[in-house]
Design a protein around this motif. Structure first.
Motif, PDB file in Angstrom:
ATOM      1  N   GLY B 359       0.787  -1.226   0.000  1.00  0.00           N
ATOM      2  CA  GLY B 359       0.000   0.000   0.000  1.00  0.00           C
ATOM      3  C   GLY B 359       0.819   1.275   0.000  1.00  0.00           C
ATOM      4  O   GLY B 359       0.236   2.362   0.068  1.00  0.00           O
ATOM      5  N   THR B 360       2.156   1.170  -0.048  1.00  0.00           N
ATOM      6  CA  THR B 360       2.963   2.386  -0.048  1.00  0.00           C
ATOM      7  C   THR B 360       3.842   2.425  -1.290  1.00  0.00           C
ATOM      8  O   THR B 360       4.352   1.395  -1.743  1.00  0.00           O
ATOM      9  CB  THR B 360       3.860   2.482   1.210  1.00  0.00           C
ATOM     10  OG1 THR B 360       4.694   1.320   1.245  1.00  0.00           O
ATOM     11  CG2 THR B 360       3.035   2.555   2.473  1.00  0.00           C
ATOM     12  N   PRO B 361       4.055   3.601  -1.851  1.00  0.00           N
ATOM     13  CA  PRO B 361       4.906   3.735  -3.039  1.00  0.00           C
ATOM     14  C   PRO B 361       6.358   3.393  -2.695  1.00  0.00           C
ATOM     15  O   PRO B 361       6.876   3.782  -1.644  1.00  0.00           O
ATOM     16  CB  PRO B 361       4.757   5.211  -3.423  1.00  0.00           C
ATOM     17  CG  PRO B 361       3.533   5.696  -2.730  1.00  0.00           C
ATOM     18  CD  PRO B 361       3.423   4.894  -1.486  1.00  0.00           C
ATOM     19  N   GLN B 362       7.012   2.650  -3.604  1.00  0.00           N
ATOM     20  CA  GLN B 362       8.399   2.249  -3.401  1.00  0.00           C
ATOM     21  C   GLN B 362       9.332   2.890  -4.430  1.00  0.00           C
ATOM     22  O   GLN B 362      10.490   3.141  -4.148  1.00  0.00           O
ATOM     23  CB  GLN B 362       8.507   0.725  -3.502  1.00  0.00           C
ATOM     24  CG  GLN B 362       7.633  -0.034  -2.519  1.00  0.00           C
ATOM     25  CD  GLN B 362       8.037   0.224  -1.085  1.00  0.00           C
ATOM     26  OE1 GLN B 362       9.221   0.236  -0.749  1.00  0.00           O
ATOM     27  NE2 GLN B 362       7.061   0.452  -0.215  1.00  0.00           N
ATOM     28  N   ARG B 363       8.789   3.110  -5.636  1.00  0.00           N
ATOM     29  CA  ARG B 363       9.642   3.605  -6.717  1.00  0.00           C
ATOM     30  C   ARG B 363       8.792   4.456  -7.639  1.00  0.00           C
ATOM     31  O   ARG B 363       7.635   4.138  -7.904  1.00  0.00           O
ATOM     32  CB  ARG B 363      10.221   2.405  -7.472  1.00  0.00           C
ATOM     33  CG  ARG B 363      11.279   2.749  -8.468  1.00  0.00           C
ATOM     34  CD  ARG B 363      11.989   1.490  -8.974  1.00  0.00           C
ATOM     35  NE  ARG B 363      12.821   1.833 -10.090  1.00  0.00           N
ATOM     36  CZ  ARG B 363      14.002   2.457 -10.011  1.00  0.00           C
ATOM     37  NH1 ARG B 363      14.489   2.763  -8.825  1.00  0.00           N
ATOM     38  NH2 ARG B 363      14.686   2.761 -11.098  1.00  0.00           N
ATOM     39  N   VAL B 364       9.393   5.540  -8.153  1.00  0.00           N
ATOM     40  CA  VAL B 364       8.659   6.463  -9.024  1.00  0.00           C
ATOM     41  C   VAL B 364       9.436   6.656 -10.318  1.00  0.00           C
ATOM     42  O   VAL B 364      10.660   6.864 -10.296  1.00  0.00           O
ATOM     43  CB  VAL B 364       8.462   7.839  -8.344  1.00  0.00           C
ATOM     44  CG1 VAL B 364       7.732   8.806  -9.283  1.00  0.00           C
ATOM     45  CG2 VAL B 364       7.692   7.697  -7.053  1.00  0.00           C
ATOM     46  N   ARG B 365       8.715   6.581 -11.431  1.00  0.00           N
ATOM     47  CA  ARG B 365       9.313   6.898 -12.739  1.00  0.00           C
ATOM     48  C   ARG B 365       8.366   7.823 -13.485  1.00  0.00           C
ATOM     49  O   ARG B 365       7.179   7.539 -13.614  1.00  0.00           O
ATOM     50  CB  ARG B 365       9.500   5.619 -13.556  1.00  0.00           C
ATOM     51  CG  ARG B 365      10.787   4.886 -13.245  1.00  0.00           C
ATOM     52  CD  ARG B 365      10.886   3.623 -14.019  1.00  0.00           C
ATOM     53  NE  ARG B 365      10.646   3.818 -15.448  1.00  0.00           N
ATOM     54  CZ  ARG B 365      10.837   2.865 -16.342  1.00  0.00           C
ATOM     55  NH1 ARG B 365      11.250   1.682 -15.953  1.00  0.00           N
ATOM     56  NH2 ARG B 365      10.595   3.071 -17.612  1.00  0.00           N
ATOM     57  N   ALA B 366       8.941   8.932 -13.972  1.00  0.00           N
ATOM     58  CA  ALA B 366       8.183   9.864 -14.819  1.00  0.00           C
ATOM     59  C   ALA B 366       9.197  10.583 -15.701  1.00  0.00           C
ATOM     60  O   ALA B 366      10.404  10.371 -15.548  1.00  0.00           O
ATOM     61  CB  ALA B 366       7.397  10.853 -13.975  1.00  0.00           C
ATOM     62  N   ARG B 367       8.722  11.436 -16.563  1.00  0.00           N
ATOM     63  CA  ARG B 367       9.638  12.149 -17.456  1.00  0.00           C
ATOM     64  C   ARG B 367      10.600  12.999 -16.631  1.00  0.00           C
ATOM     65  O   ARG B 367      10.196  13.916 -15.916  1.00  0.00           O
ATOM     66  CB  ARG B 367       8.840  13.040 -18.399  1.00  0.00           C
ATOM     67  CG  ARG B 367       9.684  13.579 -19.550  1.00  0.00           C
ATOM     68  CD  ARG B 367       8.936  14.610 -20.358  1.00  0.00           C
ATOM     69  NE  ARG B 367       8.865  15.881 -19.657  1.00  0.00           N
ATOM     70  CZ  ARG B 367       7.794  16.670 -19.633  1.00  0.00           C
ATOM     71  NH1 ARG B 367       6.697  16.320 -20.255  1.00  0.00           N
ATOM     72  NH2 ARG B 367       7.816  17.804 -18.966  1.00  0.00           N
ATOM     73  N   GLY B 368      11.892  12.663 -16.694  1.00  0.00           N
ATOM     74  CA  GLY B 368      12.910  13.419 -15.964  1.00  0.00           C
ATOM     75  C   GLY B 368      13.007  13.063 -14.493  1.00  0.00           C
ATOM     76  O   GLY B 368      13.789  13.660 -13.759  1.00  0.00           O
ATOM     77  N   ILE B 369      12.215  12.081 -14.041  1.00  0.00           N
ATOM     78  CA  ILE B 369      12.219  11.733 -12.613  1.00  0.00           C
ATOM     79  C   ILE B 369      12.346  10.219 -12.491  1.00  0.00           C
ATOM     80  O   ILE B 369      11.590   9.473 -13.119  1.00  0.00           O
ATOM     81  CB  ILE B 369      10.900  12.187 -11.939  1.00  0.00           C
ATOM     82  CG1 ILE B 369      10.735  13.699 -12.056  1.00  0.00           C
ATOM     83  CG2 ILE B 369      10.868  11.756 -10.473  1.00  0.00           C
ATOM     84  CD1 ILE B 369       9.351  14.183 -11.682  1.00  0.00           C
ATOM     85  N   ARG B 370      13.290   9.796 -11.680  1.00  0.00           N
ATOM     86  CA  ARG B 370      13.453   8.352 -11.469  1.00  0.00           C
ATOM     87  C   ARG B 370      14.137   8.176 -10.126  1.00  0.00           C
ATOM     88  O   ARG B 370      15.193   8.778  -9.872  1.00  0.00           O
ATOM     89  CB  ARG B 370      14.321   7.769 -12.576  1.00  0.00           C
ATOM     90  CG  ARG B 370      14.468   6.274 -12.558  1.00  0.00           C
ATOM     91  CD  ARG B 370      15.395   5.846 -13.674  1.00  0.00           C
ATOM     92  NE  ARG B 370      14.767   6.125 -14.963  1.00  0.00           N
ATOM     93  CZ  ARG B 370      14.585   5.203 -15.914  1.00  0.00           C
ATOM     94  NH1 ARG B 370      14.956   3.969 -15.716  1.00  0.00           N
ATOM     95  NH2 ARG B 370      14.042   5.533 -17.066  1.00  0.00           N
ATOM     96  N   GLY B 371      13.551   7.365  -9.247  1.00  0.00           N
ATOM     97  CA  GLY B 371      14.202   7.152  -7.958  1.00  0.00           C
ATOM     98  C   GLY B 371      13.408   6.259  -7.049  1.00  0.00           C
ATOM     99  O   GLY B 371      12.235   5.958  -7.294  1.00  0.00           O
ATOM    100  N   ASP B 372      14.076   5.824  -5.964  1.00  0.00           N
ATOM    101  CA  ASP B 372      13.436   5.000  -4.938  1.00  0.00           C
ATOM    102  C   ASP B 372      12.945   5.901  -3.822  1.00  0.00           C
ATOM    103  O   ASP B 372      13.603   6.881  -3.458  1.00  0.00           O
ATOM    104  CB  ASP B 372      14.436   3.987  -4.359  1.00  0.00           C
ATOM    105  CG  ASP B 372      14.908   3.000  -5.412  1.00  0.00           C
ATOM    106  OD1 ASP B 372      16.080   2.578  -5.339  1.00  0.00           O
ATOM    107  OD2 ASP B 372      14.106   2.682  -6.315  1.00  0.00           O
ATOM    108  N   VAL B 373      11.824   5.492  -3.254  1.00  0.00           N
ATOM    109  CA  VAL B 373      11.226   6.292  -2.182  1.00  0.00           C
ATOM    110  C   VAL B 373      11.948   5.972  -0.876  1.00  0.00           C
ATOM    111  O   VAL B 373      12.004   4.819  -0.450  1.00  0.00           O
ATOM    112  CB  VAL B 373       9.719   5.973  -2.060  1.00  0.00           C
ATOM    113  CG1 VAL B 373       9.109   6.742  -0.886  1.00  0.00           C
ATOM    114  CG2 VAL B 373       9.003   6.322  -3.359  1.00  0.00           C
ATOM    115  N   ILE B 374      12.493   7.014  -0.228  1.00  0.00           N
ATOM    116  CA  ILE B 374      13.182   6.806   1.047  1.00  0.00           C
ATOM    117  C   ILE B 374      12.417   7.426   2.216  1.00  0.00           C
ATOM    118  O   ILE B 374      12.781   7.248   3.380  1.00  0.00           O
ATOM    119  CB  ILE B 374      14.618   7.364   1.017  1.00  0.00           C
ATOM    120  CG1 ILE B 374      14.608   8.874   0.704  1.00  0.00           C
ATOM    121  CG2 ILE B 374      15.477   6.600   0.012  1.00  0.00           C
ATOM    122  CD1 ILE B 374      15.954   9.531   0.867  1.00  0.00           C
TER     123      ILE B 374
END
Lengths: 222, 424
Positions: B359-374
């Motif tokens: 139920g929680t975001p772990q990783r995000v990818r979008a135009r110009g954005i990429r990373g793991d949720v800390i």
């Protein structure tokens, strides 16, 4: 005794900067730690503000615009990528009726709009925000443009700000401020019940030389 | 000499007919409802003696189907009083006003209720009764109004005739023999017409706030553009430039056959600068700058933002920017300390791919954005306008990525992720 040229050069630079500082008028930015350390941002010259994402530069600029409009200055914001949030400015108590917002789509529109504004006169602050314009495009802007803007605001009451992700204006700016990544401040212990409370921001003045870092905290309004 | 035409209990139509009848004798006419006063000083050579003039006016009333009285006297007040109080035709010679009006009832002077009661109790019923009282004694007992009524009772005029003046029209037009199909030559014509209109405005001590240009087109509807200025101006150069920018942004669709310029008059601008007020853009220069900016980025992208009264995210509208040099608010209330964190918005929001676990975001990818949720906070449900076709419903998160950036990410229910903005 041999002459210490390095010390002499540093002394001369500091003397010149002090003289310029005394002659020049500054606009407070509304952040007490910064205003106490540096008196604010200079009128009649270019201030360069740069830093990566989430470094606090937009918070700083928004606070500055809020303070300026609140004291009756008319301000113009040239928004290179249409990313300005009016709600954030209103939360900082900006008088939005004194803010002219030009929503650009691309650097060409942004530079043309800035040129029109700095040459029309009568503005307390003109801010050019190129943060979200790809660096490869901003690097292609000839230095002559920055010098043109600087000449246009010299000997006027206008404080001209350039906000970027990397420094491009360089020697043309009288004040250069670097913002570093500001770690967020969370509250709440349980990982599922945390709230973002704010961020700690550090401003490193690259110009004037020798000025100390300024640290302040920004908060997230409920 | 002045004449008064009076029709007792005149209806609205009769009053209009009365005014037209009066205007047929002289252009200097002061309307007063049932009584219209006319300046007849120049009519002696045309119509003869004052009695001849009065008789001609009475005939005019009859021709207009009106039954009324006509009086001619040396001043407007005496003429009105005589027309109201005496039936038929009355002519009062110069110096004979007091005697001629002596028998008229006091009510014709419109005294205040209190004064009328006082005069009634003294047995003063007519103009003559009042005029025979000593002026000084009246002043002592009845004050300024008593003195005024005393003068009127003797047939003395309180002031000159205030003639009705037709409102001047500030417009100029020109027909074009061969249809004009480009804006450059149009600018020359507009400049000439604006010069004509502005000169007329200046002559009347006025300025323009709205300027309308009407272009009659060949085989197309009329093209109308209106310039609305936040200030009154007669600066032809500035007005012409603003019109040129406007017409360049909204050009006519067919060749132009006729050009007309109209100005809405207003009092001239008076400026009182202050020594201690912050600098402000000059009004004319600002309008030109705004017009130029609109030509660069589009009219809808220049202005002041105004927040809308709704919880909808990013709800605002652009309003016209006007540099009003009001008194600024107090510096103390202008500063929020510590400063609030600002957000940079993505317009439109960036579509994103978000990996979710437990139920929680772990990783995000979008135009110009990429990373793991800390680090994260959320979700917060926000929704609204469910009764409209553009209702919204989303779960919002604040996500800190291992890149050091902090984003506002939301799940547009049920299943589309977006990056809304970046805290900076």
């Amino acid at each position: 005794m041999p002459l210490d040229r390095t010390a002499l050069a540093r002394h001369l630079v500091e003397e010149t900067q002090l003289r310029q500082k005394l002659e020049r008028e500054y606009l407070p930015c509304g952040i007490s730690a910064f205003d106490e350390a540096l008196d604010g941002l200079p009128r009649g010259s270019v201030t360069e503000i740069y830093g990566p994402a989430t470094s606090g530069k937009t918070t700083f600029v928004t606070s500055f615009l809020a303070r300026a409009t609140g004291t009756g200055e008319f301000c113009a914001l040239v928004d290179g990528s249409d990313s300005f949030d009016p709600a954030s400015a209103a939360a900082a108590q900006a008088d939005l009726k004194r803010l002219l917002w030009i929503r650009c789509h691309g650097i060409e529109q942004a530079l043309k709009s800035t040129d029109l504004l700095v040459h029309s006169g009568g503005w307390g602050v003109v801010a050019l925000d190129l943060t979200d314009v790809p660096p490869a495009i901003v690097r292609k802007v000839p230095m002559s443009w920055w010098y043109r803007f600087r000449r246009a605001v010299e000997n006027t009451p206008t404080a001209f700000l350039v906000v970027e992700s990397e420094p491009y204006v360089k020697n043309c700016a009288m004040m250069t401020l670097e913002f570093r990544s500001a770690p967020p401040v969370w509250s709440g212990r349980h990982r599922n019940f945390k709230v973002l409370r704010g961020s700690d921001i550090r401003v490193t003045p690259r110009k004037p030389v020798g000025a100390k870092n300024v640290d302040f905290r920004a908060k997230v309004l409920a | 000499m002045y004449a008064c035409l009076y029709v007792r209990n005149a209806t609205a139509a009769e009053r209009a007919a009365l005014l037209r009848c009066a205007e047929s004798f002289s252009p200097a006419v002061e309307p007063g409802g049932e009584a219209v006063t006319v300046d007849v000083r120049g009519l002696r050579t045309l119509m003869g003696s004052p009695r001849d003039i009065a008789m001609r006016m009475a005939a005019g009333l009859q021709t207009a189907g009106l039954r009324g009285n006509v009086a001619v006297a040396p001043n407007p007040h005496a003429a009105v009083a005589a027309a109201r109080g005496m039936d038929g035709i009355t002519v009062i010679a110069p110096g004979d006003e007091a005697r001629a009006l002596a028998r008229l009832p006091l009510a014709l002077l419109n005294p205040s209720e209190e004064l009328a009661e006082t005069l009634q109790s003294w047995g003063i019923r007519t103009f003559g009764d009042l005029s025979r009282l000593p002026a000084i004694g009246l002043a002592e007992r009845l004050g300024a109004e008593g003195v005024r009524l005393h003068a009127l009772s003797r047939g003395l005029s309180p002031g000159p005739l205030i003639p009705l003046q037709e409102a001047p029209v500030f417009e100029a037009s020109m027909d074009i023999e061969h249809g004009l199909d480009s804006l450059e030559p149009l600018a020359f014509l507009l400049g000439r017409l604006l010069n004509e209109v502005c000169s007329k405005l200046v002559h009347h001590g006025l300025a323009a706030t709205d300027v309308t240009v009407r272009l009659a087109l060949e085989d197309a509807p009329e093209h109308v553009r209106t310039l609305r200025l936040p200030f009154a101006s007669t600066d032809t150069g500035t007005l012409l430039k603003l019109l040129q920018y406007d017409l360049a942004a909204h050009p006519p669709e067919a060749p132009i056959l006729r050009v007309a310029v109209e100005a809405e008059p207003s009092a001239q601008r008076r400026l009182q600068g202050g020594l201690f007020l912050p600098v402000a853009p000059e009004a004319e220069k600002l309008e030109l700058t705004l017009a130029r900016l609109s030509a660069v980025v589009g009219e809808e992208n220049v202005g002041s933002p105004e927040l809308l009264n709704t919880h909808r995210p990013d709800a605002f509208r652009m309003t016209r920017f006007v540099a009003k040099a009001d008194a600024p608010i107090s510096v103390q209330t202008a500063v929020v300390s510590p400063p609030p964190v600002a957000i940079r918005l993505f317009r439109p929001p960036l579509p994103a791919e978000v990996t979710v676990s437990n139920g929680t975001p772990q990783r995000v990818r979008a135009r110009g954005i990429r990373g793991d949720v800390i680090g994260y906070a959320g979700p917060w449900r926000t929704s609204g306008d469910w009764w409209r076709s553009d209702s919204w419903s989303r779960d919002e998160w604040d996500l800190a990525l291992n890149t050091g950036a902090l984003y506002r990410v939301f799940l547009d229910l049920p299943d589309r992720w977006f990056v809304g903005g970046n805290y900076d």
